[in-house]
Design a protein around this motif. Structure first.
Motif, PDB file in Angstrom:
ATOM      1  N   ILE A   1       0.822  -1.205   0.000  1.00  0.00           N
ATOM      2  CA  ILE A   1       0.000   0.000   0.000  1.00  0.00           C
ATOM      3  C   ILE A   1       0.861   1.263   0.000  1.00  0.00           C
ATOM      4  O   ILE A   1       0.545   2.235  -0.677  1.00  0.00           O
ATOM      5  N   ASP A   2       1.972   1.233   0.725  1.00  0.00           N
ATOM      6  CA  ASP A   2       2.810   2.433   0.802  1.00  0.00           C
ATOM      7  C   ASP A   2       3.835   2.542  -0.332  1.00  0.00           C
ATOM      8  O   ASP A   2       4.611   3.496  -0.379  1.00  0.00           O
TER       9      ASP A   2
ATOM     10  N   ASP B   1      -5.605  -5.954   1.240  1.00  0.00           N
ATOM     11  CA  ASP B   1      -5.312  -6.910   2.308  1.00  0.00           C
ATOM     12  C   ASP B   1      -4.581  -6.166   3.419  1.00  0.00           C
ATOM     13  O   ASP B   1      -3.379  -5.920   3.334  1.00  0.00           O
ATOM     14  N   SER B   2      -5.324  -5.799   4.457  1.00  0.00           N
ATOM     15  CA  SER B   2      -4.723  -5.025   5.538  1.00  0.00           C
ATOM     16  C   SER B   2      -3.790  -5.868   6.394  1.00  0.00           C
ATOM     17  O   SER B   2      -2.884  -5.332   7.037  1.00  0.00           O
TER      18      SER B   2
ATOM     19  N   GLU C   1      -1.134  -4.742   1.629  1.00  0.00           N
ATOM     20  CA  GLU C   1      -0.908  -4.715   0.183  1.00  0.00           C
ATOM     21  C   GLU C   1      -2.215  -4.714  -0.601  1.00  0.00           C
ATOM     22  O   GLU C   1      -3.268  -5.095  -0.094  1.00  0.00           O
ATOM     23  N   TYR C   2      -2.090  -4.242  -1.825  1.00  0.00           N
ATOM     24  CA  TYR C   2      -3.176  -4.282  -2.785  1.00  0.00           C
ATOM     25  C   TYR C   2      -2.987  -5.486  -3.687  1.00  0.00           C
ATOM     26  O   TYR C   2      -1.864  -5.854  -4.022  1.00  0.00           O
ATOM     27  N   THR C   3      -4.100  -6.043  -4.142  1.00  0.00           N
ATOM     28  CA  THR C   3      -4.093  -6.962  -5.269  1.00  0.00           C
ATOM     29  C   THR C   3      -4.650  -6.176  -6.440  1.00  0.00           C
ATOM     30  O   THR C   3      -5.690  -5.528  -6.321  1.00  0.00           O
TER      31      THR C   3
END
Length: 150
Positions: free
Chosen positions: A119-120, A139-140, A144-146
């Motif tokens: 995410i960052d 997905d916290s 991360e992102y998918t």
């Protein structure tokens, strides 16, 4: 298997390329690993030797036989996952990452294509979004992102 590109060549990574791959990984590890994993010669060799058990393929972008970037994909039958994409710091913003991504997208049949990014990691997120990937999951737990290619 060689795929010419205007500045270099994209080809399958071989055993002899692993030290160069390790150096690129270790320059970028904070963006590639949620565990902060830095590779040693032993760990990268082990990882590479076991690539076929999980359908992993390793491709590198070479300029004058020097590895300047790599992409690792997981390529089972129904979908394709871009697991890692890294470029040597001195070669970033020169089209190497785009060339590797173009190569995978253009040579991957009609499979669904996915990747993940922290995410960052705004630089990677913007890179994939510019290329046509869209966020489909957050997905916290892993921060991360998918993303899916459309």
């Amino acid at each position: 298997m060689l795929f010419p590109h205007p500045k270099g060549t994209i080809q399958l990574i071989k055993d002899i390329d692993l030290d160069q791959m390790k150096e690129i990984w270790n320059q970028n590890y904070c963006f590639l690993s949620s565990t902060g994993r830095i590779h040693t010669t032993e760990t990268i060799n082990d990882w590479f030797e076991n690539r076929h058990t999980d359908f992993h393929e390793y491709y590198g972008y070479f300029i004058d036989s020097i590895l300047v970037g790599f992409i690792i994909i997981r390529n089972p039958k129904k979908s394709l996952w871009i697991k890692f994409l890294a470029v040597k710091i001195s070669s970033q913003s020169q089209g190497v990452g785009k060339a590797l991504l173009d190569f995978i997208i253009n040579n991957s049949e009609n499979k669904q294509k996915f990747t993940e990014c922290f995410i960052d990691n705004i630089k990677a997120l913007n890179f994939f979004k510019r290329y046509g990937f869209k966020i489909v999951k957050v997905d916290s737990d892993y921060n991360e992102y998918t993303l899916e290619y459309e």
